[in-house]
Design an enzyme around this catalytic site. Structure first.
Site, PDB file in Angstrom:
ATOM      1  N   CYS A  79       0.839  -1.206   0.000  1.00 19.49           N
ATOM      2  CA  CYS A  79       0.000   0.000   0.000  1.00 19.49           C
ATOM      3  C   CYS A  79       0.879   1.264   0.000  1.00 19.49           C
ATOM      4  O   CYS A  79       1.574   1.523  -0.969  1.00 19.49           O
ATOM      5  CB  CYS A  79      -0.982  -0.025   1.162  1.00 19.49           C
ATOM      6  SG  CYS A  79      -2.302   1.212   1.011  1.00 19.49           S
ATOM      7  N   HIS A 181      -3.749  -4.757   0.460  1.00 17.58           N
ATOM      8  CA  HIS A 181      -3.222  -5.269   1.725  1.00 17.58           C
ATOM      9  C   HIS A 181      -3.341  -6.791   1.763  1.00 17.58           C
ATOM     10  O   HIS A 181      -4.420  -7.311   2.060  1.00 17.58           O
ATOM     11  CB  HIS A 181      -4.001  -4.674   2.904  1.00 17.58           C
ATOM     12  CG  HIS A 181      -3.721  -3.237   3.145  1.00 17.58           C
ATOM     13  ND1 HIS A 181      -2.719  -2.807   3.988  1.00 17.58           N
ATOM     14  CD2 HIS A 181      -4.303  -2.123   2.638  1.00 17.58           C
ATOM     15  CE1 HIS A 181      -2.704  -1.481   3.993  1.00 17.58           C
ATOM     16  NE2 HIS A 181      -3.650  -1.048   3.184  1.00 17.58           N
ATOM     17  N   GLU A 183      -2.311  -8.778   3.977  1.00 18.19           N
ATOM     18  CA  GLU A 183      -2.602  -9.199   5.352  1.00 18.19           C
ATOM     19  C   GLU A 183      -4.078  -9.054   5.709  1.00 18.19           C
ATOM     20  O   GLU A 183      -4.525  -9.590   6.728  1.00 18.19           O
ATOM     21  CB  GLU A 183      -1.733  -8.415   6.343  1.00 18.19           C
ATOM     22  CG  GLU A 183      -2.157  -6.997   6.643  1.00 18.19           C
ATOM     23  CD  GLU A 183      -1.792  -5.970   5.590  1.00 18.19           C
ATOM     24  OE1 GLU A 183      -2.048  -4.776   5.821  1.00 18.19           O
ATOM     25  OE2 GLU A 183      -1.252  -6.360   4.526  1.00 18.19           O
TER      26      GLU A 183
END
Length: 203
Positions: A79, A181, A183
């Site tokens: 990001c 993202h 994650e």
């Protein structure tokens, strides 16, 4: 060991937890002197480009990141961490970046809701071990108001659509980056982080 760079912004614990879930040791650090000890680095981030680059330069981490990359060690920008790799950003004025990639970071065009928050699908442009197991149309999670309008088209491996085509994955040599993202992207994101971990052994 994978180092996760802490400059006061980003989902550090989420990245650390996701890496450990897929079997890779990770450590969060804000110590520039420690960076040289890591096999690979991840630069996550949510926040403002000018603030982020200011902290990286002030702490000496910006220079250590460049040395790490020059040595051919694996690096992943997530990001804002991806955007910081470019020459400059026009967020809140004009601010120089790390200049690893060529191009600028500019605001998303008006017309769609800004910031771009939520799930969006990927279009895969090129095969890469980084995206092993990821298919066209797989969804990942985005949170951003700016995007990369760069000169690295030859190194775009995946894009997404949000009114315009947005680079979602850019890879050049040992430097990997994604606008979304991983994650926060469920099983798809975990696959990508696992792939990055596996590639560390090969680079």
């Amino acid at each position: 060991m994978i180092g996760i760079i802490d400059y006061g912004m980003g989902n550090l614990r989420s990245v650390e937890k996701a890496l450990k879930y897929v079997g890779y040791d990770a450590k969060i650090t804000s110590d520039a002197k420690e960076i040289k000890n890591f096999e690979a680095l991840i630069l996550p981030g949510v926040g403002a480009f000018p603030d982020a680059i200011r902290v990286l330069i002030k702490t000496g981490m910006a220079e250590e990141i460049k040395i790490h990359i020059e040595k051919g060690k694996p690096f992943l920008g997530i990001c804002l961490g991806m955007q910081l790799l470019f020459e400059k950003s026009f967020e809140g004025g004009k601010t120089e970046g790390l200049k690893i990639f060529k191009g600028n970071v500019v605001g998303l065009p008006k017309g769609n809701k800004i910031p771009h928050v939520g799930w969006n699908s990927l279009t895969i442009k090129k095969d890469t071990p980084f995206l092993k197991g990821i298919k066209n149309g797989d969804y990942v999670y985005f949170v951003h108001s700016y995007y990369v309008n760069g000169n690295e088209k030859d190194f775009e491996y995946a894009v997404t659509e949000y009114g315009i085509e947005i680079p979602a994955v850019i890879i050049k040599d040992n430097v990997f980056s994604c606008q979304f993202h991983p994650e926060k992207s469920g099983e798809t994101g975990l696959k990508i982080l696992k792939n990055f971990g596996e590639m560390i052994k090969c680079l």
